[in-house]
Motif scaffolding. Structure first.
Motif: not given
Length: 157
Positions: A93-96, A104-111, A123-130
């Motif tokens: 995961q990545i924690v901000i 953000l779990a690595l599976g939730d990160i699109a790119k 870096i810009r984190i594109h993710h799938r979480r709403t």
């Protein structure tokens, strides 16, 4: 024109302000107290937000980050300057760390996009979480280190 007198609601009145409970004071007497009060409130707020970024997300408990850095960035519409944001990279995961820590779990990160944002590199984190703001930009000096730690686990652009 700057007001020369300040009204302070204490005391028993005077010849200038005969009303009970109102004292008219010269602004030069009151101004230092206002300045000190504003400075104490500003410094207290800064200390609160500075300490808040170190708060751990429950998913971080008992884990050691592969990489952690104090940085700046944008989360949603909020902009955090350098000492008020924390980026921690873990195996899964990545924690901000901001006002409210985001994990953000690595599976939730699109790119993850590495590039220049405004006047800084990061870096810009594109993710799938709403439930997390869509715009997450982290201004870090170690974007390549983050890339090397997450190579093969997350798509980079």
């Amino acid at each position: 024109m700057i007001a020369r007198y300040a009204c302070v609601c204490i005391g028993y009145g005077s010849e200038i302000a005969p009303m009970r409970g109102v004292v008219i004071m010269d602004i030069s007497t009151v101004l230092p107290y206002y300045i000190v009060t504003v400075m104490v409130l500003a410094l207290g707020s800064m200390l609160f937000f500075f300490r808040r970024k170190e708060r751990r997300h429950p998913l971080e408990q008992g884990k050691t980050p592969l990489y952690s850095e104090t940085c700046g960035g944008m989360i949603g519409m909020f902009r955090y300057t350098v000492p008020f944001l924390r980026l921690s990279v873990y195996e899964d995961q990545i924690v901000i760390g901001a006002f409210k820590p985001i994990a953000l779990a690595l599976g939730d990160i699109a790119k993850i996009e590495i590039g220049r944002f405004l006047l800084s590199t990061g870096i810009r984190i594109h993710h799938r979480r709403t439930d997390v703001p869509a715009k997450i930009v982290i201004w870090t000096g170690a974007a390549e280190k983050v890339r090397s730690l997450l190579a093969g686990k997350v798509a980079f652009e």
